[in-house]
Design a protein around this motif. Structure first.
Motif, PDB file in Angstrom:
ATOM      1  N   THR A  24      -0.980  11.519 -26.768  1.00 48.24           N
ATOM      2  CA  THR A  24      -1.958  10.632 -27.393  1.00 48.24           C
ATOM      3  C   THR A  24      -2.332   9.555 -26.381  1.00 48.24           C
ATOM      4  O   THR A  24      -1.569   9.246 -25.463  1.00 48.24           O
ATOM      5  CB  THR A  24      -1.413   9.971 -28.672  1.00 48.24           C
ATOM      6  OG1 THR A  24      -0.237   9.220 -28.342  1.00 48.24           O
ATOM      7  CG2 THR A  24      -1.073  11.016 -29.724  1.00 48.24           C
ATOM      8  N   TYR A  25      -3.505   8.987 -26.543  1.00 42.93           N
ATOM      9  CA  TYR A  25      -4.006   8.042 -25.551  1.00 42.93           C
ATOM     10  C   TYR A  25      -4.627   6.847 -26.239  1.00 42.93           C
ATOM     11  O   TYR A  25      -5.008   6.906 -27.423  1.00 42.93           O
ATOM     12  CB  TYR A  25      -5.028   8.724 -24.630  1.00 42.93           C
ATOM     13  CG  TYR A  25      -6.260   9.180 -25.377  1.00 42.93           C
ATOM     14  CD1 TYR A  25      -6.312  10.438 -25.955  1.00 42.93           C
ATOM     15  CD2 TYR A  25      -7.361   8.340 -25.528  1.00 42.93           C
ATOM     16  CE1 TYR A  25      -7.436  10.857 -26.649  1.00 42.93           C
ATOM     17  CE2 TYR A  25      -8.479   8.750 -26.235  1.00 42.93           C
ATOM     18  CZ  TYR A  25      -8.513  10.001 -26.796  1.00 42.93           C
ATOM     19  OH  TYR A  25      -9.620  10.406 -27.498  1.00 42.93           O
ATOM     20  N   SER A  26      -4.761   5.794 -25.471  1.00 38.14           N
ATOM     21  CA  SER A  26      -5.440   4.592 -25.936  1.00 38.14           C
ATOM     22  C   SER A  26      -6.273   4.079 -24.776  1.00 38.14           C
ATOM     23  O   SER A  26      -5.729   3.550 -23.793  1.00 38.14           O
ATOM     24  CB  SER A  26      -4.429   3.532 -26.365  1.00 38.14           C
ATOM     25  OG  SER A  26      -5.086   2.317 -26.658  1.00 38.14           O
ATOM     26  N   VAL A  27      -7.585   4.319 -24.852  1.00 34.95           N
ATOM     27  CA  VAL A  27      -8.495   3.849 -23.804  1.00 34.95           C
ATOM     28  C   VAL A  27      -9.769   3.344 -24.445  1.00 34.95           C
ATOM     29  O   VAL A  27     -10.097   3.709 -25.572  1.00 34.95           O
ATOM     30  CB  VAL A  27      -8.851   4.964 -22.791  1.00 34.95           C
ATOM     31  CG1 VAL A  27      -7.610   5.461 -22.081  1.00 34.95           C
ATOM     32  CG2 VAL A  27      -9.571   6.099 -23.448  1.00 34.95           C
ATOM     33  N   TYR A  32     -11.469  10.418 -19.876  1.00 37.01           N
ATOM     34  CA  TYR A  32     -11.287  11.607 -19.048  1.00 37.01           C
ATOM     35  C   TYR A  32      -9.788  11.909 -19.118  1.00 37.01           C
ATOM     36  O   TYR A  32      -8.972  11.058 -18.774  1.00 37.01           O
ATOM     37  CB  TYR A  32     -11.661  11.351 -17.596  1.00 37.01           C
ATOM     38  CG  TYR A  32     -13.131  11.183 -17.304  1.00 37.01           C
ATOM     39  CD1 TYR A  32     -13.586  11.071 -15.992  1.00 37.01           C
ATOM     40  CD2 TYR A  32     -14.079  11.127 -18.312  1.00 37.01           C
ATOM     41  CE1 TYR A  32     -14.923  10.911 -15.698  1.00 37.01           C
ATOM     42  CE2 TYR A  32     -15.422  10.970 -18.025  1.00 37.01           C
ATOM     43  CZ  TYR A  32     -15.842  10.851 -16.716  1.00 37.01           C
ATOM     44  OH  TYR A  32     -17.168  10.686 -16.422  1.00 37.01           O
ATOM     45  N   LEU A  33      -9.427  13.119 -19.552  1.00 38.05           N
ATOM     46  CA  LEU A  33      -8.032  13.449 -19.807  1.00 38.05           C
ATOM     47  C   LEU A  33      -7.604  14.640 -18.961  1.00 38.05           C
ATOM     48  O   LEU A  33      -8.400  15.566 -18.743  1.00 38.05           O
ATOM     49  CB  LEU A  33      -7.842  13.768 -21.295  1.00 38.05           C
ATOM     50  CG  LEU A  33      -8.085  12.589 -22.225  1.00 38.05           C
ATOM     51  CD1 LEU A  33      -8.426  13.063 -23.622  1.00 38.05           C
ATOM     52  CD2 LEU A  33      -6.874  11.670 -22.261  1.00 38.05           C
ATOM     53  N   ALA A  92      -2.404  12.689 -18.472  1.00 34.87           N
ATOM     54  CA  ALA A  92      -2.928  11.537 -17.742  1.00 34.87           C
ATOM     55  C   ALA A  92      -4.326  11.211 -18.228  1.00 34.87           C
ATOM     56  O   ALA A  92      -5.071  12.099 -18.658  1.00 34.87           O
ATOM     57  CB  ALA A  92      -2.942  11.802 -16.235  1.00 34.87           C
ATOM     58  N   VAL A  93      -4.686   9.950 -18.148  1.00 35.28           N
ATOM     59  CA  VAL A  93      -6.027   9.494 -18.522  1.00 35.28           C
ATOM     60  C   VAL A  93      -6.593   8.665 -17.387  1.00 35.28           C
ATOM     61  O   VAL A  93      -5.869   7.895 -16.743  1.00 35.28           O
ATOM     62  CB  VAL A  93      -5.999   8.691 -19.842  1.00 35.28           C
ATOM     63  CG1 VAL A  93      -5.172   7.428 -19.699  1.00 35.28           C
ATOM     64  CG2 VAL A  93      -7.411   8.364 -20.305  1.00 35.28           C
ATOM     65  N   ARG A  94      -7.869   8.864 -17.146  1.00 31.15           N
ATOM     66  CA  ARG A  94      -8.519   8.094 -16.100  1.00 31.15           C
ATOM     67  C   ARG A  94      -8.862   6.724 -16.658  1.00 31.15           C
ATOM     68  O   ARG A  94      -9.401   6.608 -17.759  1.00 31.15           O
ATOM     69  CB  ARG A  94      -9.772   8.786 -15.624  1.00 31.15           C
ATOM     70  CG  ARG A  94     -10.491   8.029 -14.537  1.00 31.15           C
ATOM     71  CD  ARG A  94     -11.807   8.673 -14.233  1.00 31.15           C
ATOM     72  NE  ARG A  94     -12.575   7.863 -13.297  1.00 31.15           N
ATOM     73  CZ  ARG A  94     -13.821   8.110 -12.951  1.00 31.15           C
ATOM     74  NH1 ARG A  94     -14.445   9.158 -13.454  1.00 31.15           N
ATOM     75  NH2 ARG A  94     -14.445   7.333 -12.097  1.00 31.15           N
ATOM     76  N   LEU A  95      -8.560   5.669 -15.881  1.00 33.25           N
ATOM     77  CA  LEU A  95      -8.855   4.316 -16.314  1.00 33.25           C
ATOM     78  C   LEU A  95     -10.354   4.070 -16.328  1.00 33.25           C
ATOM     79  O   LEU A  95     -11.057   4.425 -15.389  1.00 33.25           O
ATOM     80  CB  LEU A  95      -8.195   3.306 -15.379  1.00 33.25           C
ATOM     81  CG  LEU A  95      -6.685   3.171 -15.441  1.00 33.25           C
ATOM     82  CD1 LEU A  95      -6.210   2.141 -14.441  1.00 33.25           C
ATOM     83  CD2 LEU A  95      -6.237   2.804 -16.840  1.00 33.25           C
TER      84      LEU A  95
END
Lengths: 114, 113
Positions: A24-27, A32-33, A92-95
């Protein structure tokens, strides 16, 4: 703050069974994952990415991942696990606004048993 | 095509010693990165170089310096090693700021005693 979470330290699966590794992500904005795999004593290898378009992304070695915007998730899946899939998997997620800078999750160790 | 190469593979340092980790890529990539990997923490970005001649700090830059020697090479220097810098260090490269994947080297395992 932008972050990536992999809630499971380890996933155990029997060979031939389907596998799921969660992320899971928080951006801010559109993410971009990425998924990477690390075999023992090796560098990370790219598996697949989601930039835009179809929510189901197919990648290397029969892996796929489903992007779910409402649940902010990007789970890695494979219909039939192999013993050779045993490795460490990183989401990973791109900042946003960061020049191709990635934030990595802590990693999930996948163990596929014969 | 070797991809991303790193030297050395292993290194043991005493506290206060200095060393340089070398990285080279032969894919004509514009961007290069240095990460450290610690158990349970994933990879953390130390420094990156968006293009030849530029470098910027990442998440954990303290205690490190970098040099983008040319388009192929990106080195990481520890001026005065500390036990907290015991880690596995990975270099990576990518084509540039297009959301494309990064390619990783095999890593350097560093122990500081």
């Amino acid at each position: 703050a932008q972050s990536v979470a992999q809630p499971e330290d380890q996933v155990n699966v029997a060979e031939g069974n389907p596998l799921t590794v969660k992320c899971t992500y928080s951006v801010s904005g559109n993410p971009y994952l990425f998924w990477y795999v690390q075999y023992p004593n090796r560098g990370l290898q790219f598996l697949l990415k989601y930039i835009t378009g179809d929510n189901l992304v197919k990648g290397s070695y029969g892996f796929e991942a489903e992007f779910n915007k409402s649940q902010t998730s990007f789970h890695l899946k494979k219909p039939s696990a192999l013993v050779s899939d045993s490795a460490l998997y990183f989401c990973a997620v791109r900042l946003l606004g960061g020049y191709n800078k990635l934030i990595f999750g802590a990693g999930t160790r996948l163990a596929v048993h014969p | 095509n070797a991809g991303v190469t790193q030297t050395p593979k292993f290194q043991v340092l005493k506290t206060g010693q200095s060393m340089t980790l070398q990285c080279a890529q032969d894919m004509n990539h514009n961007s290069m990165y240095w990460y450290r990997q610690d158990p349970g923490m994933g990879l953390r970005l130390i420094y990156y170089s968006a293009s030849e001649g530029t470098t910027d700090k990442g998440e954990v830059p303290n205690g490190y310096n970098v040099s983008r020697l040319n388009k192929r090479e990106f080195s990481l220097r520890l001026e005065s090693a500390a036990p907290s810098q015991t880690s596995v260090y990975f270099c990576a490269s990518s084509e540039g700021n297009r959301g494309l994947e990064q390619y990783f080297g095999p890593g350097t395992r560093l122990t500081v005693t």
